[in-house]
Design a protein around this motif. Structure first.
Motif, PDB file in Angstrom:
ATOM      1  N   GLU A  60       0.826  -1.211   0.000  1.00 16.21           N
ATOM      2  CA  GLU A  60       0.000   0.000   0.000  1.00 16.21           C
ATOM      3  C   GLU A  60       0.856   1.256   0.000  1.00 16.21           C
ATOM      4  OE1 GLU A  60      -2.593  -0.386   3.323  1.00 16.21           O
ATOM      5  OE2 GLU A  60      -3.745  -2.037   2.441  1.00 16.21           O
ATOM      6  N   LYS A  61       1.965   1.225   0.741  1.00 21.98           N
ATOM      7  CA  LYS A  61       2.865   2.380   0.769  1.00 21.98           C
ATOM      8  C   LYS A  61       3.524   2.586  -0.591  1.00 21.98           C
ATOM      9  CE  LYS A  61       5.583   5.629   2.379  1.00 21.98           C
ATOM     10  NZ  LYS A  61       5.072   7.020   2.515  1.00 21.98           N
ATOM     11  N   ILE A  62       3.950   1.496  -1.218  1.00 25.55           N
ATOM     12  CA  ILE A  62       4.553   1.574  -2.548  1.00 25.55           C
ATOM     13  C   ILE A  62       3.566   2.190  -3.543  1.00 25.55           C
ATOM     14  CG2 ILE A  62       5.395   0.177  -4.487  1.00 25.55           C
ATOM     15  CD1 ILE A  62       6.552  -1.763  -2.358  1.00 25.55           C
ATOM     16  N   ALA A  63       2.335   1.729  -3.499  1.00 21.97           N
ATOM     17  CA  ALA A  63       1.308   2.250  -4.408  1.00 21.97           C
ATOM     18  C   ALA A  63       0.988   3.711  -4.114  1.00 21.97           C
ATOM     19  CB  ALA A  63       0.043   1.401  -4.297  1.00 21.97           C
ATOM     20  N   ALA A  64       0.906   4.067  -2.825  1.00 19.52           N
ATOM     21  CA  ALA A  64       0.573   5.439  -2.439  1.00 19.52           C
ATOM     22  C   ALA A  64       1.624   6.433  -2.913  1.00 19.52           C
ATOM     23  CB  ALA A  64       0.417   5.528  -0.922  1.00 19.52           C
ATOM     24  N   ASP A  65       2.877   5.981  -3.019  1.00 24.12           N
ATOM     25  CA  ASP A  65       3.954   6.855  -3.472  1.00 24.12           C
ATOM     26  C   ASP A  65       4.187   6.763  -4.976  1.00 24.12           C
ATOM     27  OD1 ASP A  65       4.538   8.047  -1.038  1.00 24.12           O
ATOM     28  OD2 ASP A  65       5.900   6.451  -0.424  1.00 24.12           O
ATOM     29  N   ASN A  66       3.232   6.135  -5.686  1.00 27.98           N
ATOM     30  CA  ASN A  66       3.287   6.051  -7.148  1.00 27.98           C
ATOM     31  C   ASN A  66       4.551   5.392  -7.668  1.00 27.98           C
ATOM     32  OD1 ASN A  66       0.759   7.422  -7.578  1.00 27.98           O
ATOM     33  ND2 ASN A  66       1.809   9.327  -7.037  1.00 27.98           N
ATOM     34  N   VAL A  67       4.995   4.359  -6.958  1.00 28.36           N
ATOM     35  CA  VAL A  67       6.153   3.577  -7.384  1.00 28.36           C
ATOM     36  C   VAL A  67       5.647   2.345  -8.132  1.00 28.36           C
ATOM     37  CG1 VAL A  67       8.210   2.332  -6.640  1.00 28.36           C
ATOM     38  CG2 VAL A  67       7.466   4.374  -5.386  1.00 28.36           C
ATOM     39  N   SER A  68       6.151   2.106  -9.334  1.00 33.82           N
ATOM     40  CA  SER A  68       5.742   0.939 -10.120  1.00 33.82           C
ATOM     41  C   SER A  68       6.452  -0.302  -9.593  1.00 33.82           C
ATOM     42  CB  SER A  68       6.085   1.140 -11.591  1.00 33.82           C
ATOM     43  OG  SER A  68       5.287   2.162 -12.151  1.00 33.82           O
TER      44      SER A  68
END
Length: 267
Positions: free
Chosen positions: A245-253
């Protein structure tokens, strides 16, 4: 750290390397992987415990301190299949004509070998001897090697001269490794390596972290950068829900590598 020469020294280095990737190991698993008896492994663990390098637990050992990391050659013998899959997935992000920066590490070194097989016309800027050696042997890549102080432990060069050299160039992509990844971002044991990674990230349009799943939620000495500074993460398995969720929230692919290819999961 140093050990006397011999089979015991090799076993003990590999036990420490295993603990560099996992919080704890079981005696039975180590015995099987090392091809020795469980009693031999128990004696090794007892000796390492007496030296203060590991903690003996029921059925195995636990470690390690936030500021210790296995040497390059020991890391290179671990998670071999995972690193191969990650390297092949990451290589698909590179296009002919790209300028890329690659830092020093066992996963990034494997990545360089895959790039060499593909023989793409690229420019590579690196502080890693293994990366440079892999790429100079095929003629299509231009390799710029950083100056700096050589680290035998990391098989690369570091220091102010290294970072100053990197600041002279612009790159399409920076490929970095790390000792661990938490919701804060990638972290590493070596302060000198962190500065090189940060400089590469600053000079590149895109920043790609190459990291096997055993390093998820592992905390080490120093934060390299906030998660949001990364553009991509290439790994061999999906992280847990909190980290994902953190990865997605920071727009990291997020790119999930497989032996037969990779599946991309965009933020």
């Amino acid at each position: 750290m140093s050990f006397p020469e011999g089979k015991k020294a090799v076993r003990q280095r590999l036990i420490l390397a295993e603990l560099g990737l996992s919080p704890a190991v079981r005696t039975s698993d180590l015995a099987r992987r090392l091809g020795v008896s469980a009693e031999t492994v128990r004696r090794d663990i007892e000796e390492l415990t007496q030296r203060g390098l590991v903690s003996r637990t029921y059925g195995g050992a636990a470690g390690r301190q936030l500021g210790l990391q296995p040497e390059f050659q020991d890391r290179n013998t671990l998670a071999v299949e995972e690193r191969e899959a990650i390297a092949r997935a990451a290589a698909k992000l590179v296009q002919p004509g790209d300028v890329i920066m690659i830092d020093s590490g066992s996963t990034t070194a494997r990545f360089a070998h895959v790039l060499a097989e593909m023989a793409k016309k690229i420019t590579v800027i690196t502080n890693c001897f293994a990366v440079a050696n892999a790429l100079v042997q095929q003629g299509s890549a231009r390799v710029l090697f950083c100056p700096g102080d050589f680290s035998a432990h990391e098989r690369g060069v570091y220091g102010s001269e290294t970072c100053s050299f990197l600041q002279r160039f612009n790159a399409d992509i920076a490929f970095i490794g790390a000792s661990g990844l938490t919701f804060e971002g990638p972290n590493d044991v070596e302060t000198q390596a962190c500065w090189v990674k940060r400089t590469m990230i600053d000079r590149a349009e895109r920043s790609v972290l190459l990291l096997d799943g055993a390093k998820f939620n592992r905390r080490h000495l120093e934060l390299v950068c906030p998660m949001e500074r990364l553009s991509d993460i290439v790994t061999d398995r999906a992280p847990d829900s909190v980290l994902a969720e953190k990865i997605a929230a920071d727009n990291v692919s997020l790119h999930l590598a497989r032996q037969s290819g990779h599946v991309r999961v965009d933020a």
